[in-house]
Each structure stands twice: as C-alpha cells, then as structure tokens.
Design a protein around this motif. Structure first.
Motif, PDB file in Angstrom:
ATOM      1  N   GLU A 155     -12.757   4.401  -6.172  1.00  0.00           N
ATOM      2  CA  GLU A 155     -11.887   3.259  -6.380  1.00  0.00           C
ATOM      3  C   GLU A 155     -10.434   3.708  -6.331  1.00  0.00           C
ATOM      4  OE1 GLU A 155     -10.767   0.155  -9.956  1.00  0.00           O
ATOM      5  OE2 GLU A 155     -12.599   1.334 -10.090  1.00  0.00           O
ATOM      6  N   THR A 156      -9.623   3.019  -5.546  1.00  0.00           N
ATOM      7  CA  THR A 156      -8.238   3.452  -5.340  1.00  0.00           C
ATOM      8  C   THR A 156      -7.245   2.781  -6.280  1.00  0.00           C
ATOM      9  OG1 THR A 156      -7.826   1.767  -3.641  1.00  0.00           O
ATOM     10  CG2 THR A 156      -8.710   3.898  -2.900  1.00  0.00           C
ATOM     11  N   GLY A 157      -7.743   2.031  -7.269  1.00  0.00           N
ATOM     12  CA  GLY A 157      -6.858   1.292  -8.158  1.00  0.00           C
ATOM     13  C   GLY A 157      -5.879   2.145  -8.932  1.00  0.00           C
ATOM     14  N   GLY A 158      -6.185   3.448  -9.110  1.00  0.00           N
ATOM     15  CA  GLY A 158      -5.264   4.327  -9.828  1.00  0.00           C
ATOM     16  C   GLY A 158      -4.027   4.686  -9.022  1.00  0.00           C
ATOM     17  N   LEU A 159      -4.072   4.471  -7.709  1.00  0.00           N
ATOM     18  CA  LEU A 159      -2.939   4.805  -6.827  1.00  0.00           C
ATOM     19  C   LEU A 159      -2.018   3.594  -6.735  1.00  0.00           C
ATOM     20  CD1 LEU A 159      -5.081   6.493  -4.041  1.00  0.00           C
ATOM     21  CD2 LEU A 159      -3.760   7.665  -5.802  1.00  0.00           C
ATOM     22  N   SER A 160      -1.495   3.185  -7.874  1.00  0.00           N
ATOM     23  CA  SER A 160      -0.817   1.908  -7.972  1.00  0.00           C
ATOM     24  C   SER A 160       0.680   2.062  -8.233  1.00  0.00           C
ATOM     25  CB  SER A 160      -1.449   1.081  -9.104  1.00  0.00           C
ATOM     26  OG  SER A 160      -0.853  -0.184  -9.207  1.00  0.00           O
ATOM     27  N   GLY A 174      -3.428   1.234  -4.229  1.00  0.00           N
ATOM     28  CA  GLY A 174      -4.126   0.507  -5.277  1.00  0.00           C
ATOM     29  C   GLY A 174      -3.299  -0.553  -5.956  1.00  0.00           C
ATOM     30  N   THR A 175      -2.089  -0.789  -5.492  1.00  0.00           N
ATOM     31  CA  THR A 175      -1.206  -1.780  -6.106  1.00  0.00           C
ATOM     32  C   THR A 175      -1.775  -3.190  -5.924  1.00  0.00           C
ATOM     33  OG1 THR A 175       0.680  -0.386  -5.503  1.00  0.00           O
ATOM     34  CG2 THR A 175       1.160  -2.630  -6.215  1.00  0.00           C
ATOM     35  N   PRO A 176      -1.904  -3.957  -7.011  1.00  0.00           N
ATOM     36  CA  PRO A 176      -2.382  -5.337  -6.866  1.00  0.00           C
ATOM     37  C   PRO A 176      -1.436  -6.158  -5.997  1.00  0.00           C
ATOM     38  CG  PRO A 176      -2.480  -4.645  -9.168  1.00  0.00           C
ATOM     39  CD  PRO A 176      -1.714  -3.587  -8.430  1.00  0.00           C
ATOM     40  N   LEU A 177      -2.007  -6.978  -5.141  1.00  0.00           N
ATOM     41  CA  LEU A 177      -1.181  -7.837  -4.291  1.00  0.00           C
ATOM     42  C   LEU A 177      -0.342  -8.800  -5.129  1.00  0.00           C
ATOM     43  CD1 LEU A 177      -3.311  -8.831  -1.175  1.00  0.00           C
ATOM     44  CD2 LEU A 177      -1.180  -7.561  -1.239  1.00  0.00           C
ATOM     45  N   SER A 178      -0.865  -9.202  -6.278  1.00  0.00           N
ATOM     46  CA  SER A 178      -0.108 -10.100  -7.139  1.00  0.00           C
ATOM     47  C   SER A 178       1.195  -9.456  -7.602  1.00  0.00           C
ATOM     48  CB  SER A 178      -0.949 -10.497  -8.357  1.00  0.00           C
ATOM     49  OG  SER A 178      -1.379  -9.344  -9.078  1.00  0.00           O
ATOM     50  N   GLU A 179       1.183  -8.141  -7.826  1.00  0.00           N
ATOM     51  CA  GLU A 179       2.403  -7.433  -8.226  1.00  0.00           C
ATOM     52  C   GLU A 179       3.409  -7.406  -7.084  1.00  0.00           C
ATOM     53  OE1 GLU A 179       3.619  -2.850  -9.470  1.00  0.00           O
ATOM     54  OE2 GLU A 179       1.645  -3.617 -10.056  1.00  0.00           O
ATOM     55  N   VAL A 180       2.926  -7.190  -5.888  1.00  0.00           N
ATOM     56  CA  VAL A 180       3.798  -7.193  -4.708  1.00  0.00           C
ATOM     57  C   VAL A 180       4.371  -8.583  -4.479  1.00  0.00           C
ATOM     58  CG1 VAL A 180       3.831  -6.930  -2.198  1.00  0.00           C
ATOM     59  CG2 VAL A 180       2.649  -5.240  -3.617  1.00  0.00           C
ATOM     60  N   ASP A 181       3.514  -9.602  -4.559  1.00  0.00           N
ATOM     61  CA  ASP A 181       3.976 -10.974  -4.351  1.00  0.00           C
ATOM     62  C   ASP A 181       5.063 -11.356  -5.354  1.00  0.00           C
ATOM     63  OD1 ASP A 181       2.268 -11.383  -2.222  1.00  0.00           O
ATOM     64  OD2 ASP A 181       0.691 -12.293  -3.428  1.00  0.00           O
ATOM     65  N   SER A 201      -3.428   6.122   0.693  1.00  0.00           N
ATOM     66  CA  SER A 201      -2.816   6.340  -0.618  1.00  0.00           C
ATOM     67  C   SER A 201      -1.510   5.570  -0.762  1.00  0.00           C
ATOM     68  CB  SER A 201      -2.548   7.836  -0.834  1.00  0.00           C
ATOM     69  OG  SER A 201      -1.714   8.361   0.190  1.00  0.00           O
ATOM     70  N   GLU A 202      -0.844   5.270   0.354  1.00  0.00           N
ATOM     71  CA  GLU A 202       0.439   4.567   0.308  1.00  0.00           C
ATOM     72  C   GLU A 202       0.657   3.830   1.622  1.00  0.00           C
ATOM     73  OE1 GLU A 202       4.226   6.432  -1.414  1.00  0.00           O
ATOM     74  OE2 GLU A 202       4.654   6.421   0.752  1.00  0.00           O
ATOM     75  N   VAL A 203       1.241   2.646   1.538  1.00  0.00           N
ATOM     76  CA  VAL A 203       1.512   1.843   2.734  1.00  0.00           C
ATOM     77  C   VAL A 203       2.919   1.272   2.630  1.00  0.00           C
ATOM     78  CG1 VAL A 203       0.678   0.001   4.237  1.00  0.00           C
ATOM     79  CG2 VAL A 203      -0.931   1.164   2.722  1.00  0.00           C
ATOM     80  N   SER A 204       3.641   1.263   3.748  1.00  0.00           N
ATOM     81  CA  SER A 204       4.958   0.628   3.786  1.00  0.00           C
ATOM     82  C   SER A 204       4.900  -0.572   4.726  1.00  0.00           C
ATOM     83  CB  SER A 204       6.032   1.620   4.245  1.00  0.00           C
ATOM     84  OG  SER A 204       5.721   2.166   5.509  1.00  0.00           O
ATOM     85  N   PHE A 205       5.596  -1.633   4.316  1.00  0.00           N
ATOM     86  CA  PHE A 205       5.559  -2.897   5.043  1.00  0.00           C
ATOM     87  C   PHE A 205       6.959  -3.408   5.335  1.00  0.00           C
ATOM     88  CE2 PHE A 205       1.509  -3.020   2.766  1.00  0.00           C
ATOM     89  CZ  PHE A 205       0.639  -3.475   3.739  1.00  0.00           C
ATOM     90  N   LYS A 206       7.057  -4.148   6.426  1.00  0.00           N
ATOM     91  CA  LYS A 206       8.217  -4.997   6.656  1.00  0.00           C
ATOM     92  C   LYS A 206       7.909  -6.353   6.016  1.00  0.00           C
ATOM     93  CE  LYS A 206      10.923  -7.397  10.194  1.00  0.00           C
ATOM     94  NZ  LYS A 206      11.065  -7.700  11.637  1.00  0.00           N
TER      95      LYS A 206
END
Length: 375
Positions: free
Chosen positions: A40-45, A62-69, A164-169
């Motif tokens: 589970e990747t949730g720790g990589l948040s 593992g970052t929740p989408l709700s946190e990003v939104d 482990s990490e993603v960058s977005f526009k």
C-alpha cells in the motif's frame, strides 16, 4: 507492507520473494485479481511542491486526491482532466490517491477538451521490479529527457513500477459554467446533436447523453465553461445551433451542474444496479449502432459518443456483439470469478502483446508487480 519513504519502497521491492499486489487507496479493484502480498502506497503522502504561479504541483503517490483538490481550490485552480471517482460504481471504500489516479490514467468528461491524466503528468519517480529508483520528466511541460517513461507509467496499473512521486500541470478554475439540456432524443439524434456541439466554435467541455437520465427520461447535456459573459454568449449561440433538436433548457445553477456532471463522471446511474459494467471506446458515429447491438440493461454516452458505459448481465462477454462494429472494451465492474474468465482489458494483437511483454520484462524481470492483472 506500507513504505513511508521512497527508500523503504525500494528496499521492500528489492527484498520481495513473491508477487506484490500494489495499491494506493484500494478504491479501484480493476483487472484480474492478483494473489500476493499487499503493498500500500498510502505512506508516501504529502504535497512536496505547489507553485500556483507556475501551474505546477508535485505530490507523493499516496497523497489523497481530496488533499490535492483542497490545495488547488484555495488558489482557484484544479486538475483539469476531471478524474473519475470509482467508489460509488464499484462499491469500494478507501481514499483515491494521486498514484492510483496516475497508474490507471483516470480521466473524466472534460477529457474531450483538455486531454487525459497522462497529458498533464510532467514527471514521475518510481521503483521498478528490481528495486531500482527511476525518474523521468520534470516540473515543466517542455523537457527533453529521452524516452517518455511518464506516459508509459500512466495506465500501466502498477505492472511496470510503483510510483513514489508525481508532478502535474494544473489549470485555473473557470469563473462560471452553463449546461444546455435537451430531453427526449434517441441515441442516434443525441449523437448527431453532440457532434454538432463538438464541431462548433463554442469550446464545450463536456458532452454526454443518458437514454435514462436522473428523472428517467432521455437527456443530452452540453457543458460550457469560462468567463461569465463568454459563457452567456456561447450558451445562447449553442442553444440556437441545436434548436432543431427540440425544446432546450439552459442550466446555470452551479450546484446542479456539479452534481449532474458528477453523476456522469462517476457513472452513478449503475451504482446500485446488479450486473457487470463495461467501458467502451468507439467512433462516435458508431455509438448508436453499438449501443443497440449490446442489448444492455443500461447505457451512458460520454465524450460525444466516443465513450460508452454499458450495464449488462453478470458474466457476459460483450466483445462478440462488438465484432461487426469495432471498438475497445474494458470490464470495469464484475465479480472476481468473471474477471478471471473474461478478458478484462481489450486483447492485444500479437505484435503489440509481444512489445508489452518485452517492456514488462525490462522493468519487472522477476514478474512480481501486480502479475497477471492486465492479462
């Protein structure tokens, strides 16, 4: 297993002695069921970098989408590709994550205008099946770094590496929106109307048709977003353009527009209905004929007819019904037994299948990352 750092992730994969079932928030159990230890990747948040002025966000997988939104909304921005939330349709719990979204290349109704999730992925860090940490891309749209592994990872369902990490526009949220509604159209007339809307100069951001809408009647929806005056002008022009298709209403209430397109995006119409759910990609002009050939319990057309959601009886393979028309089918919701006997993903031609297998052999030579999930 729940790694808390990228180093933990690499160490766990390198030391694995058997198959690993990789998952983010556990909200999208799509694919052939995988037997193995859960990773589970949730720790990589956590959001690692957010530069609103540069329209760039970097977050742990593992970052929740709700946190990003929430972070984006505070700056008047959003993920432009409108990612689907599968929980209602699949009956799952958990929290959708950035990595899960990227691994499945989740996109929604707005894809027809802006593109898919992968089109907004600037870079990614991931660990391959040997425990090696790899990175590709960066934090700007214009980077030249050899093979575009970022696009390769999008839609790989965790079979090539664990991100482990993603960058977005990201992009600004529009000031307002309006939806043109036409009731009572047949599937064929609805596709003609949607094609006219998409071919117009009025920059639509969503075009969908439900043979059975929220109130039970057929409804066709055309969404327009932007600055208030521009939306008002374009909605008026669109209403005139589609006048021959019947009585037209224009919805401008923000809460109703949000709930209506969430209903389309998350395929909520099929959430509580028994049966399997398929996701079909097809030429819009072929959509009505394919919809009729499926003899489905329920249908929902998105992307102007280029995407069809079909509800059918459990255990049925719909691909024979598609043979004369063509298209691409993915089994999104079904029992574990059905997903083991009916091909979940569209079978690849032999040459493409050989290439896919070769790529997997390079990134995961031991075959431990979600083995067999994609068939």
């Amino acid at each position: 297993m729940r790694p808390e750092t990228e180093a933990d992730l690499a160490e766990m994969i390198a030391g694995a002695t058997g198959p690993l079932r990789v998952q983010g928030g556990g909200t999208r159990p799509i694919g052939v069921p995988v037997a193995g230890d859960v990773m589970e990747t949730g720790g990589l948040s956590g959001i690692r970098l957010y530069e609103p002025g540069a329209l760039t966000l970097v977050a742990g997988a593992g970052t929740p989408l709700s946190e990003v939104d929430a972070a984006l909304a505070a700056e008047g921005q959003r993920l432009p590709f409108e990612p689907m939330d599968h929980r209602v349709l699949l009956g799952t719990t958990g929290t959708p994550t950035v990595g899960g979204m990227a691994a499945v290349n989740v996109s929604g109704p707005r894809r027809i205008q802006v593109g898919a999730c992968r089109d907004f992925m600037l870079g990614a860090r991931f660990v391959d099946g040997m425990g090696r940490v790899l990175k590709n891309g960066g934090r700007v749209m214009k980077n030249v770094t050899g093979y575009d592994l970022v696009k390769l990872m999008a839609g790989s369902y965790g079979t090539l590496g664990v991100m482990s990490e993603v960058s977005f526009k990201v992009l600004p949220k529009p000031e307002t929106s309006a939806v043109i509604l036409i009731e009572g159209l047949s599937d064929e007339r609805a596709v003609r109307a949607m094609s006219m809307a998409l071919g117009s100069p009025y920059d639509v951001t969503g075009v969908a048709h439900a043979p059975k809408g929220i109130d039970g009647a057929p409804v066709t929806m055309v969404r327009i977003e932007g600055f208030e005056k521009s939306v008002a002008y374009r909605a008026g022009q669109m209403k005139a353009l589609l006048a021959d298709f019947g009585d037209i209403a224009v919805e401008t209430r923000a809460e109703r527009i949000l709930s209506g397109w969430k209903w389309v995006r998350d395929v909520e119409a099929f959430a509580d209905q028994p049966g399997d759910v398929w996701r079909l990609s097809v030429k819009p002009s072929d959509a009505p004929a394919l919809g009729a050939a499926l003899q489905a319990e329920g249908l929902l057309y998105d992307w102007g007819g280029g995407l069809i959601w079909a509800l059918v009886e459990a255990g049925r393979d719909i691909r024979p019904a598609m043979a004369a028309i063509g298209g691409h089918a993915t089994l999104v919701r079904a029992s574990a037994e059905t997903r083991q006997t009916v091909a979940v993903f569209q079978p690849e031609p032999a040459a493409v299948a050989a290439l896919s297998q070769g790529v997997r052999a390079k990134f995961d030579p031991r075959g431990i990352l979600n083995p067999g999930l994609m068939g």
